[in-house]
Write a protein that holds these residues in place. Structure first.
Motif, PDB file in Angstrom:
ATOM      1  N   PHE A  77      35.830 -32.298 -32.992  1.00 17.78           N
ATOM      2  CA  PHE A  77      35.548 -32.951 -34.268  1.00 17.78           C
ATOM      3  C   PHE A  77      35.453 -31.922 -35.395  1.00 17.78           C
ATOM      4  CE2 PHE A  77      31.513 -32.507 -31.911  1.00 17.78           C
ATOM      5  CZ  PHE A  77      30.805 -31.661 -32.751  1.00 17.78           C
ATOM      6  N   CYS A  78      35.735 -32.383 -36.598  1.00 18.89           N
ATOM      7  CA  CYS A  78      35.659 -31.565 -37.802  1.00 18.89           C
ATOM      8  C   CYS A  78      35.508 -32.513 -38.988  1.00 18.89           C
ATOM      9  CB  CYS A  78      36.875 -30.654 -37.949  1.00 18.89           C
ATOM     10  SG  CYS A  78      38.463 -31.514 -37.866  1.00 18.89           S
ATOM     11  N   ASP A  79      35.528 -31.965 -40.188  1.00 20.08           N
ATOM     12  CA  ASP A  79      35.317 -32.772 -41.388  1.00 20.08           C
ATOM     13  C   ASP A  79      36.197 -32.242 -42.515  1.00 20.08           C
ATOM     14  OD1 ASP A  79      34.266 -34.586 -43.216  1.00 20.08           O
ATOM     15  OD2 ASP A  79      32.503 -33.364 -43.659  1.00 20.08           O
ATOM     16  N   ASP A  82      40.851 -39.268 -33.953  1.00 14.92           N
ATOM     17  CA  ASP A  82      41.013 -38.450 -35.148  1.00 14.92           C
ATOM     18  C   ASP A  82      39.836 -37.495 -35.239  1.00 14.92           C
ATOM     19  OD1 ASP A  82      41.273 -37.326 -37.635  1.00 14.92           O
ATOM     20  OD2 ASP A  82      41.218 -39.225 -38.749  1.00 14.92           O
ATOM     21  N   PRO A  83      40.072 -36.173 -35.207  1.00 13.88           N
ATOM     22  CA  PRO A  83      38.948 -35.227 -35.260  1.00 13.88           C
ATOM     23  C   PRO A  83      38.091 -35.377 -36.508  1.00 13.88           C
ATOM     24  CG  PRO A  83      40.973 -34.104 -34.621  1.00 13.88           C
ATOM     25  CD  PRO A  83      41.364 -35.481 -35.079  1.00 13.88           C
ATOM     26  N   ASN A  84      38.679 -35.852 -37.609  1.00 10.91           N
ATOM     27  CA  ASN A  84      37.964 -35.935 -38.875  1.00 10.91           C
ATOM     28  C   ASN A  84      37.098 -37.186 -39.015  1.00 10.91           C
ATOM     29  OD1 ASN A  84      39.425 -33.596 -40.365  1.00 10.91           O
ATOM     30  ND2 ASN A  84      41.090 -34.849 -39.574  1.00 10.91           N
ATOM     31  N   ALA A  85      37.286 -38.155 -38.148  1.00 11.57           N
ATOM     32  CA  ALA A  85      36.549 -39.411 -38.259  1.00 11.57           C
ATOM     33  C   ALA A  85      35.086 -39.202 -37.871  1.00 11.57           C
ATOM     34  CB  ALA A  85      37.179 -40.477 -37.371  1.00 11.57           C
ATOM     35  N   LEU A  86      34.199 -39.790 -38.633  1.00  9.96           N
ATOM     36  CA  LEU A  86      32.772 -39.709 -38.313  1.00  9.96           C
ATOM     37  C   LEU A  86      32.496 -40.297 -36.936  1.00  9.96           C
ATOM     38  CD1 LEU A  86      29.855 -39.077 -39.088  1.00  9.96           C
ATOM     39  CD2 LEU A  86      29.771 -41.290 -40.274  1.00  9.96           C
ATOM     40  N   SER A  87      33.242 -41.318 -36.556  1.00 10.02           N
ATOM     41  CA  SER A  87      33.046 -41.945 -35.250  1.00 10.02           C
ATOM     42  C   SER A  87      33.316 -40.969 -34.101  1.00 10.02           C
ATOM     43  CB  SER A  87      33.943 -43.173 -35.114  1.00 10.02           C
ATOM     44  OG  SER A  87      35.311 -42.823 -35.266  1.00 10.02           O
ATOM     45  N   THR A  88      34.243 -40.032 -34.303  1.00  9.20           N
ATOM     46  CA  THR A  88      34.535 -39.033 -33.276  1.00  9.20           C
ATOM     47  C   THR A  88      33.317 -38.141 -33.046  1.00  9.20           C
ATOM     48  OG1 THR A  88      36.879 -39.059 -33.858  1.00  9.20           O
ATOM     49  CG2 THR A  88      36.093 -37.157 -32.630  1.00  9.20           C
ATOM     50  N   PHE A  89      32.678 -37.751 -34.123  1.00  8.96           N
ATOM     51  CA  PHE A  89      31.442 -36.974 -34.029  1.00  8.96           C
ATOM     52  C   PHE A  89      30.344 -37.778 -33.347  1.00  8.96           C
ATOM     53  CE2 PHE A  89      27.323 -35.945 -36.028  1.00  8.96           C
ATOM     54  CZ  PHE A  89      27.201 -34.601 -35.687  1.00  8.96           C
ATOM     55  N   ASP A  90      30.168 -39.016 -33.788  1.00 11.05           N
ATOM     56  CA  ASP A  90      29.091 -39.850 -33.241  1.00 11.05           C
ATOM     57  C   ASP A  90      29.277 -40.123 -31.751  1.00 11.05           C
ATOM     58  OD1 ASP A  90      27.746 -40.003 -35.649  1.00 11.05           O
ATOM     59  OD2 ASP A  90      28.742 -41.852 -36.274  1.00 11.05           O
ATOM     60  N   ARG A  91      30.515 -40.337 -31.324  1.00 14.60           N
ATOM     61  CA  ARG A  91      30.775 -40.602 -29.907  1.00 14.60           C
ATOM     62  C   ARG A  91      30.482 -39.388 -29.036  1.00 14.60           C
ATOM     63  NH1 ARG A  91      36.648 -42.226 -29.038  1.00 14.60           N
ATOM     64  NH2 ARG A  91      35.907 -42.343 -26.864  1.00 14.60           N
ATOM     65  N   SER A  92      30.486 -38.190 -29.630  1.00 14.58           N
ATOM     66  CA  SER A  92      30.292 -36.958 -28.865  1.00 14.58           C
ATOM     67  C   SER A  92      28.825 -36.645 -28.617  1.00 14.58           C
ATOM     68  CB  SER A  92      30.945 -35.785 -29.610  1.00 14.58           C
ATOM     69  OG  SER A  92      32.343 -35.990 -29.744  1.00 14.58           O
ATOM     70  N   ARG A  93      27.938 -37.434 -29.209  1.00 16.51           N
ATOM     71  CA  ARG A  93      26.509 -37.205 -29.025  1.00 16.51           C
ATOM     72  C   ARG A  93      26.083 -37.721 -27.654  1.00 16.51           C
ATOM     73  NH1 ARG A  93      25.143 -39.477 -33.227  1.00 16.51           N
ATOM     74  NH2 ARG A  93      24.965 -37.634 -34.559  1.00 16.51           N
ATOM     75  N   PRO A  94      25.462 -36.866 -26.818  1.00 18.23           N
ATOM     76  CA  PRO A  94      25.017 -37.340 -25.491  1.00 18.23           C
ATOM     77  C   PRO A  94      24.104 -38.553 -25.615  1.00 18.23           C
ATOM     78  CG  PRO A  94      24.863 -34.948 -25.637  1.00 18.23           C
ATOM     79  CD  PRO A  94      25.171 -35.437 -27.027  1.00 18.23           C
ATOM     80  N   ASP A  95      24.391 -39.570 -24.821  1.00 15.29           N
ATOM     81  CA  ASP A  95      23.623 -40.814 -24.868  1.00 15.29           C
ATOM     82  C   ASP A  95      22.375 -40.669 -23.993  1.00 15.29           C
ATOM     83  OD1 ASP A  95      22.612 -43.351 -24.889  1.00 15.29           O
ATOM     84  OD2 ASP A  95      24.418 -44.333 -24.140  1.00 15.29           O
ATOM     85  N   ARG A  96      21.238 -40.512 -24.644  1.00 19.95           N
ATOM     86  CA  ARG A  96      20.002 -40.261 -23.898  1.00 19.95           C
ATOM     87  C   ARG A  96      19.526 -41.499 -23.116  1.00 19.95           C
ATOM     88  NH1 ARG A  96      17.133 -35.783 -24.604  1.00 19.95           N
ATOM     89  NH2 ARG A  96      15.117 -36.848 -24.379  1.00 19.95           N
ATOM     90  N   LYS A  97      20.059 -42.660 -23.425  1.00 24.01           N
ATOM     91  CA  LYS A  97      19.705 -43.834 -22.640  1.00 24.01           C
ATOM     92  C   LYS A  97      20.144 -43.675 -21.188  1.00 24.01           C
ATOM     93  CE  LYS A  97      19.981 -47.053 -26.554  1.00 24.01           C
ATOM     94  NZ  LYS A  97      20.704 -48.227 -27.116  1.00 24.01           N
ATOM     95  N   GLU A  98      21.172 -42.864 -20.962  1.00 24.80           N
ATOM     96  CA  GLU A  98      21.660 -42.647 -19.600  1.00 24.80           C
ATOM     97  C   GLU A  98      20.611 -41.948 -18.725  1.00 24.80           C
ATOM     98  OE1 GLU A  98      26.397 -42.027 -20.738  1.00 24.80           O
ATOM     99  OE2 GLU A  98      25.137 -40.315 -20.239  1.00 24.80           O
ATOM    100  N   ARG A  99      19.711 -41.212 -19.349  1.00 29.27           N
ATOM    101  CA  ARG A  99      18.672 -40.508 -18.592  1.00 29.27           C
ATOM    102  C   ARG A  99      17.797 -41.480 -17.804  1.00 29.27           C
ATOM    103  NH1 ARG A  99      16.533 -35.538 -20.162  1.00 29.27           N
ATOM    104  NH2 ARG A  99      14.450 -36.451 -19.912  1.00 29.27           N
ATOM    105  N   ASP A 100      17.622 -42.680 -18.346  1.00 25.63           N
ATOM    106  CA  ASP A 100      16.698 -43.637 -17.747  1.00 25.63           C
ATOM    107  C   ASP A 100      17.371 -44.619 -16.804  1.00 25.63           C
ATOM    108  OD1 ASP A 100      14.521 -42.531 -19.128  1.00 25.63           O
ATOM    109  OD2 ASP A 100      15.017 -43.684 -20.920  1.00 25.63           O
ATOM    110  N   THR A 101      18.663 -44.450 -16.569  1.00 21.57           N
ATOM    111  CA  THR A 101      19.338 -45.285 -15.581  1.00 21.57           C
ATOM    112  C   THR A 101      19.063 -44.737 -14.188  1.00 21.57           C
ATOM    113  OG1 THR A 101      21.362 -43.959 -15.628  1.00 21.57           O
ATOM    114  CG2 THR A 101      21.171 -45.750 -17.258  1.00 21.57           C
ATOM    115  N   PRO A 102      19.256 -45.542 -13.135  1.00 22.53           N
ATOM    116  CA  PRO A 102      19.071 -45.006 -11.769  1.00 22.53           C
ATOM    117  C   PRO A 102      19.907 -43.759 -11.514  1.00 22.53           C
ATOM    118  CG  PRO A 102      19.207 -47.399 -11.711  1.00 22.53           C
ATOM    119  CD  PRO A 102      19.514 -46.996 -13.124  1.00 22.53           C
ATOM    120  N   GLU A 103      21.163 -43.771 -11.966  1.00 25.96           N
ATOM    121  CA  GLU A 103      22.019 -42.600 -11.768  1.00 25.96           C
ATOM    122  C   GLU A 103      21.474 -41.403 -12.529  1.00 25.96           C
ATOM    123  OE1 GLU A 103      26.763 -41.590 -11.822  1.00 25.96           O
ATOM    124  OE2 GLU A 103      25.949 -42.645 -13.562  1.00 25.96           O
ATOM    125  N   GLY A 104      21.039 -41.624 -13.773  1.00 24.79           N
ATOM    126  CA  GLY A 104      20.505 -40.529 -14.578  1.00 24.79           C
ATOM    127  C   GLY A 104      19.274 -39.897 -13.952  1.00 24.79           C
TER     128      GLY A 104
END
Length: 583
Positions: free
Chosen positions: A432-434, A468-490
């Protein structure tokens, strides 16, 4: 201590004892340069015969300034310590003594204790956001965080490898004192390593060509851009000073030098190591880490702390995923034997011809201690440089991945995790970039064109699915989803990480200073038995089976440390399993 050991770089804005600020700029392409303080009239600077311009001005910290290198061009300071308005705005004078350290006696930690956690500050909420994660990382068993580059770049989001002002922390992450506060907070718990980029500058906000063309070496360009003239004293000192600035003023415990193979003046590395050794306080642990495609084991013998072991990652990736395109082609032919060599001797390529480039690569490394090599299964490059940024957990079968993860955390090499890996994160990590306008279009289309040679993206319509590297959504999707920590697998992954690192801390890490390999033997298809002699005289053995069938009998270790198999695996290794023990 904090004042005694402050280091003042040669270039930039430096507060003087008489209350003035001294400005220093190397601009050999210019005959005249003026400085504009705030919105005041410009003042001419004094030029010496080498093209270094200086001027002392009465102005306090916080003062904004620019250099007028032409009548129609005002530029930020290339050694700016602060860019409150971004890389196209004015620079700001800072006071290196203003921050009051709460951990002034911190001496770092010895390298054998290192368990590294690579992270991106922007994705975790800036410098203050990273500070909030430190307690959980320490509790998990992490002993060091490695922060991807924080130097100022164009726009508000970037990996950091398109930076243009190496001394100025990006205002998108926080003020310079916020970065100091992060390091200070960490030093009650962890080491902090900074990733630095000296092999190229980004395309947005770099004005060096306008006033210092001699900074560049057009005869030694790389795939990242125009070469940099490290053989020139002013250029060499600019980057050595940058390392010392981060180590001394910001109190980082070490730096990781990105793409060291693109630094063509080999003598620079020796100068850097010697200057750092002279400058740091007695007894302080400071670590100089390399990413080096050349597999230059000589630098590791000469005193550099360690190198990212790309060979180890790449061959494990081939064995776990079956992928052999791109640079993975180098590891496609008999990967089991290649992994055995990595575990036994460190590097896989030690002077052999690289089939990907057709050139010889690497140097002998079998005499080096195991902690000279940093092993990893994921990092920003090998994940983010994928077209769709998939994590390894989405590409590999669960059992072999579990076994490889245990190898990572129990091997005598230094382990590194990529943010979110500890809970089995499935969120992609994308490039990602801007950037904007023509540059944005060029980056977007260039990235899609880059993947046209891969079989999955030869269809032009398929390439349009690459984000698209420039899209804000590309940046947002790259953020680790901390909700996964609380799943059985996490929760399973977190407990696995915690238990493995506890074993490492007790049985392995204290005995790595002179640890060395005894042997690594191929015992079957994608199966290896490796043994290392530790400092306390014990022998660590790891038997690994990454195949989909049982492999041959192995000897039972004297003390079983860990088995990834669902049933006790001693005489035979089940598919996708690892057994570790001490003899």
């Amino acid at each position: 201590m904090q004042q005694r050991y402050l280091y003042q770089p040669q270039f930039g804005a430096t507060l003087q004892s008489d209350g003035t600020t001294r400005f220093t700029l190397w601009a050999p392409s210019c005959e005249t340069v003026s400085i504009q303080i705030e919105n005041d009239v410009s003042r001419p600077m004094h030029r010496d015969t080498d093209g270094i311009f200086t001027l002392a001005v009465n102005c306090p910290p916080g003062t904004r300034y620019r250099y007028l290198v032409r009548d129609d061009l005002a530029v930020p300071d290339p050694a700016s310590r602060s860019q409150p308005e971004g890389v196209h705005g004015p620079s700001a004078v800072t006071d290196p003594k203003a921050y009051l350290w709460q951990t002034p006696d911190w001496q770092g930690r010895p390298w054998n204790e290192a368990v590294i956690y690579e992270l991106h500050a922007g994705l975790l909420g800036g410098f203050d956001g990273v500070s909030q994660r430190l307690d959980e990382l320490k509790a998990l068993g992490i002993t060091a965080i490695e922060i991807m580059p924080v130097n100022s770049f164009g726009g508000t989001r970037n990996w950091g490898y398109d930076g243009v002002l190496p001394y100025a922390p990006s205002c998108a992450y926080g003020e310079p004192d916020s970065l100091k506060r992060l390091v200070d907070t960490a030093h009650q718990k962890l080491m902090v390593i900074l990733d630095v980029v000296y092999n190229h500058f980004g395309p947005d906000g770099n004005f060096l060509h306008e006033y210092a063309e001699a900074f560049f070496d057009n005869e030694n360009n790389s795939s990242w851009g125009v070469g940099i003239a490290f053989a020139k004293p002013q250029v060499a000192n600019f980057f050595i000073d940058n390392v010392l600035y981060w180590l001394m003023e910001f109190r980082f415990d070490g730096v990781r030098i990105d793409a060291a193979s693109a630094i063509t003046d080999h003598a620079w590395f020796g100068k850097l190591r010697e200057r750092v050794a002279r400058q740091i306080e007695p007894g302080r642990h400071v670590h100089l880490i390399l990413e080096n495609e050349n597999n230059d084991s000589g630098l590791l013998r000469d005193g550099f702390t360690a190198q990212w072991n790309d060979d180890g990652h790449n061959v494990l990736h081939v064995m776990l995923t079956g992928e052999t395109e791109g640079y993975y082609e180098m590891f496609a032919d008999n990967p089991t034997s290649i992994l055995a060599r990595v575990l036994h001797e460190g590097f896989a390529y030690q002077g052999e011809v690289n089939p990907y480039s057709g050139k010889k690569r690497g140097m002998p490394s079998g005499d080096l201690a195991t902690d000279k090599f940093i092993l990893f299964l994921q990092n920003h490059d090998q994940t983010g440089n994928r077209a769709l940024g998939e994590r390894l957990i989405s590409l590999a079968s669960p059992e072999p991945l579990h076994a490889a993860y245990a190898l990572l955390l129990l091997s005598p090499m230094i382990p590194m995790l990529f943010m979110g890996e500890e809970w089995g994160c499935r969120s992609p990590f994308l490039f990602f970039c801007d950037f904007h306008d023509e540059l944005a279009n060029a980056v977007r289309e260039g990235r899609r064109k880059e993947f046209a040679k891969f079989s999955a993206f030869q269809d032009p319509e398929k390439r349009k699915t690459i984000p698209d590297p420039n899209a804000l959504s590309t940046f947002d999707r790259s953020r680790p989803d901390r909700k996964e920590r609380d799943t059985p697998e996490g929760r399973i992954w977190l407990e696995r990480t915690r238990s493995l690192l506890a074993l490492r801390k007790h049985w392995i890490a204290p005995y790595l200073t002179q640890a060395h390999s005894l042997n690594a033997t191929v015992i079957g298809d994608r199966s290896i038995l490796a043994r290392w002699k530790l400092d306390n005289g014990s022998v660590l053995s790891i038997a690994l089976n990454l195949s989909n069938h049982e492999t041959c009998r192995i000897s039972e270790p004297g003390r079983l440390l860990y088995s990834s198999a669902s049933r006790r695996a001693v005489e035979e290794l089940p598919p996708g399993s690892l057994v570790a023990g001490l003899e």
